[in-house]
Motif scaffolding. Structure first.
Motif, PDB file in Angstrom:
ATOM      1  N   PRO A 176     -27.639  53.672  -0.745  1.00  0.00           N
ATOM      2  CA  PRO A 176     -26.614  52.688  -1.187  1.00  0.00           C
ATOM      3  C   PRO A 176     -25.091  53.127  -0.989  1.00  0.00           C
ATOM      4  CG  PRO A 176     -28.447  53.071  -2.871  1.00  0.00           C
ATOM      5  CD  PRO A 176     -28.312  54.259  -1.859  1.00  0.00           C
ATOM      6  N   THR A 177     -24.908  54.343  -1.315  1.00  0.00           N
ATOM      7  CA  THR A 177     -23.536  54.837  -1.274  1.00  0.00           C
ATOM      8  C   THR A 177     -23.124  55.872  -0.410  1.00  0.00           C
ATOM      9  OG1 THR A 177     -23.706  56.398  -3.035  1.00  0.00           O
ATOM     10  CG2 THR A 177     -23.275  54.245  -3.610  1.00  0.00           C
ATOM     11  N   GLU A 178     -21.856  56.242  -0.162  1.00  0.00           N
ATOM     12  CA  GLU A 178     -21.480  57.200   0.812  1.00  0.00           C
ATOM     13  C   GLU A 178     -21.826  58.355   0.119  1.00  0.00           C
ATOM     14  OE1 GLU A 178     -17.643  56.037   2.682  1.00  0.00           O
ATOM     15  OE2 GLU A 178     -17.207  58.157   2.532  1.00  0.00           O
ATOM     16  N   GLN A 179     -21.705  58.546  -1.115  1.00  0.00           N
ATOM     17  CA  GLN A 179     -21.971  59.913  -1.999  1.00  0.00           C
ATOM     18  C   GLN A 179     -23.552  60.333  -1.564  1.00  0.00           C
ATOM     19  OE1 GLN A 179     -19.798  61.865  -3.295  1.00  0.00           O
ATOM     20  NE2 GLN A 179     -21.485  63.235  -3.086  1.00  0.00           N
ATOM     21  N   ASN A 180     -24.677  59.205  -1.673  1.00  0.00           N
ATOM     22  CA  ASN A 180     -25.777  59.441  -1.497  1.00  0.00           C
ATOM     23  C   ASN A 180     -26.050  59.815  -0.392  1.00  0.00           C
ATOM     24  OD1 ASN A 180     -26.664  56.376  -3.450  1.00  0.00           O
ATOM     25  ND2 ASN A 180     -26.491  58.663  -4.206  1.00  0.00           N
ATOM     26  N   LEU A 181     -25.378  59.031   0.697  1.00  0.00           N
ATOM     27  CA  LEU A 181     -25.757  59.701   2.452  1.00  0.00           C
ATOM     28  C   LEU A 181     -25.033  61.027   2.463  1.00  0.00           C
ATOM     29  CD1 LEU A 181     -26.143  58.903   5.259  1.00  0.00           C
ATOM     30  CD2 LEU A 181     -23.883  58.010   5.262  1.00  0.00           C
TER      31      LEU A 181
END
Lengths: 276, 276, 276, 276
Positions: free
Chosen positions: A143-148
């Motif tokens: 869901p988020t850039e951080q997760n990616l």
């Protein structure tokens, strides 16, 4: 002829089976990662005489396949590969095939697999391919850039840990004369620092000097570039003259840098922001 | 070295991203069908000079790939192919990779794709492969044998309808001298009987005599056979003598028969009943 | 007795059916919204003599039910209701019941439904409940705060549009003497400004002065408060004296403000940020 | 007014959030089972002074709720309940709400929950309901009749095992004077035959004579019956006379029989075959 028209009618009678297909749309506004993994590559690499711990031909072939996937399929903004695996990041705004998960994963794995056979001989000039290899694939949403970024960091950390282990292990076997079992025993429970120390003190190898591709894996970007070429033109009633022609082209450069820290992302701000 | 151990620790920090993988188990006790379809095969077939309406080399290559898929992957009890598509039926009791849908579809599509490139030159001896082709794949579940048979009937009915259309269409173009657009106009709204009549009266072709593979597609079975070979053995204190040695082997015979009616199923009762 | 132990053994024979349950985990790090909707509430509201266009008792009952849901279930940080629907927002970090979608939606809809009957008589003192009402529920995931806010804005915009329409419609019917069909004709294609104008010029109603609950719906927050109470205590060998006792309590205040603009979110920064 | 029309436009701006709803269609041609389970019913039963091991009022209330669910919702052909759980079987051909899983489970759990409060006082005449109870729900698909019957057998075997255990346990506590912990110790590891023996030799209870509802749970069928009533009619120019009027009505009879063996299914052949 009458049998034929019977069959024709029959088709509509059977078409209800299409309703058993279940939709598998990926949640919108999430990054879509497809990871491809070699199937039985332990056996495959032995049968094709891969150099241990890293076969540079095999790694370059993997990179070439990933480039082909990025050339052929839409909306992939980044890919990362190491060992016998490759991850492809589709942009969170992608609406390719209505975001159907099965489309994402099967197109990627298919293109990767056919490329692997197609480009094999470019990299393995002396080693024939003995049988068609297999890969599997999966889709994961972030869901988020951080997760990616954490996903990509996870794969690069994995690359690092495995490569350090394999580098020492194969030194112990190939130059230290240990059996694989003995080498395994020797390494059980050792920390990274200890593995570095073995390499340095016993084999005079500074791990820091190992090739970046082995330590960091490969990142492939998608870059739109303007190619400027010169061309002679002649308009009616004028002298022939040289003009510059600009053409937009997409390139897929391969890097072997750290993607865990912020620097890579700061220097490439448009990877995740720009929409295809 | 300290940087290295930092990275090592980092990995566990990132591992939470694995929890974003969502399970995709197929409902137990259902037939699992994976269908593979050529991507952009219209263009692919033109660039590789496929004979129209049927290229026998391409069809044999598809069959060879499907056999390879059945040899390599577990629990496939039947496959059916026509044109640029192939369907694989996994047994309803299969527990291969815990019945994960992504495993079923990506393994099949990967093996099929790499086989397509690998076996290409065996069938296209004079036509080089210009680029790695792509396929997509999907999984569909069928709860009952009737639903499964109706699925296969649907694909075979589709084969029939398309082949009849294409046969007339290409006759009109290749021998009748019509443009594709004119041929299309001519065929719009015609029934099967009328298409048969055009073939017969204008081109002296009896559609019934067309090759079965074109009209019916290809069915691949999995047959366990006992191969008996003879071998000379000599036991101590005895004369050398010939003995029969029996070895179980799995074959993948290709058929081109009707699978819509009951006869095929009555004659092959163990396709769907026997497990694995 | 022997029959009994037979049955006992039987249970394990049947337990394989549990494997047919398919996991339905919600993607981590996404906001989980459960929306509850009245089933056949058009008929229900007529049979229970709801005031049109808004029945204040019914709206207060809905709010009471939503509060009960928020009291009973974990990790709900906000809810929004209008008409016969209510939306509940579970925090994106919630791990309640391992984020199983079926748990989220059935617990909410069940608690809401039983509350509706339980609290009915507190709000409908003169109108008995004639039969048990039904609601349905659904789960939707939102990856970002913006998506979540847009969801809530969508519901509030819907509230506004419907309430303006209904206010004019029922004025035309109740005070203007039009049949429902005529009122509908009159309103077909009118813009908001025109509806406001009808209210003002024909019925002397300034829509802006309508109750906020009707125009904006209801927002329920979850607030941790410290309740300070005074208490007399007496320790051994001391005089009795008064002390302050502080106790943390959770309150569920109901608001009827705009949640489309930024002001609400700026003033309540901890709704979405604070975990649990 | 201008603000109003702004908001009006705003709605379409937010409507994209609907696309985050993901489809959850149940595979066609499978039996759809929704099971409802009491939430925290251990505590609930204590606070409402349920008789142990079985409270007949609570069981009858559960049955009444299940009947209401079957009256209100379409396509349920059978339900089975025991303790604080109830399972509802939707016909495999049902296309109710396009077979959306969330519709099946939330409608059932909502109707069941509101009924529980609504009918409470009919069964608990002396015990007020203290707070609104909660239930959860889940959907499970079964491809074959055998799988479905095994599911129901699993629940009935579970009923039997629990009831036998609870019957002995509460005897030991209520009449044998053991503490709950001691009673638990006494029963640890005992077989069914031993539990029967304790009941018989120590408490003079023959388990076979216990009420069927406790031992077998409750099955609710859906039966179409023709009710024939008599009515006086008078046609013009004729004498008044009595006629029989036939009216089709659906009944929901409750049984407490064995559903593990074949007898029940042989005697009720149309439960699973007839389509609603």
């Amino acid at each position: 002829p009458s049998a034929v028209s019977c069959r024709g009618m029959a088709k509509s009678k059977f078409e209800y089976v299409r309703e058993f297909e279940t939709p598998d749309t990926c949640l919108p506004n999430c990054w879509v990662v497809v990871r491809v993994d070699g199937r039985n590559f332990h056996r495959f690499s032995e049968q094709h005489n891969f150099t241990k711990p890293n076969d540079i031909r095999a790694l370059h072939l993997m990179n070439r396949c990933a480039q082909n996937v990025m050339e052929e399929l839409k909306d992939i903004c980044l890919s990362y590969g190491q060992s016998d695996e490759y991850s492809f990041v589709f942009h969170k705004k992608s609406n390719w095939y209505k975001r159907r998960a099965s489309k994402f994963m099967t197109h990627v794995v298919s293109q990767f697999s056919s490329s692997y056979v197609f480009y094999w001989k470019e990299f393995f000039t002396d080693q024939p391919l003995l049988y068609p290899p297999g890969f599997d694939g999966r889709v994961v949403l972030y869901p988020t850039e951080q997760n990616l970024r954490d996903y990509l960091s996870w794969r690069q950390a994995d690359c690092h840990i495995n490569n350090l282990y394999n580098t020492v292990f194969w030194m112990l076997v190939q130059r230290g004369g240990l059996t694989p079992a003995k080498a395994q025993d020797r390494l059980r429970g050792t920390l990274a620092a200890e593995k570095n120390e073995i390499l340095f003190s016993e084999f005079n190898i500074n791990y820091n000097n190992e090739p970046l591709m082995y330590k960091k894996g490969s990142i492939i970007l998608k870059k739109k570039v303007n190619e400027i070429s010169k061309k002679m033109i002649k308009l009616e009633g004028e002298e022939e003259r040289e003009v510059e022609v600009s053409r937009s082209r997409t390139q897929f450069p391969i890097l072997h840098c750290d993607i865990i820290g912020d620097m890579f992302w700061d220097e490439n701000p448009d990877i995740l922001t720009s929409e295809s």
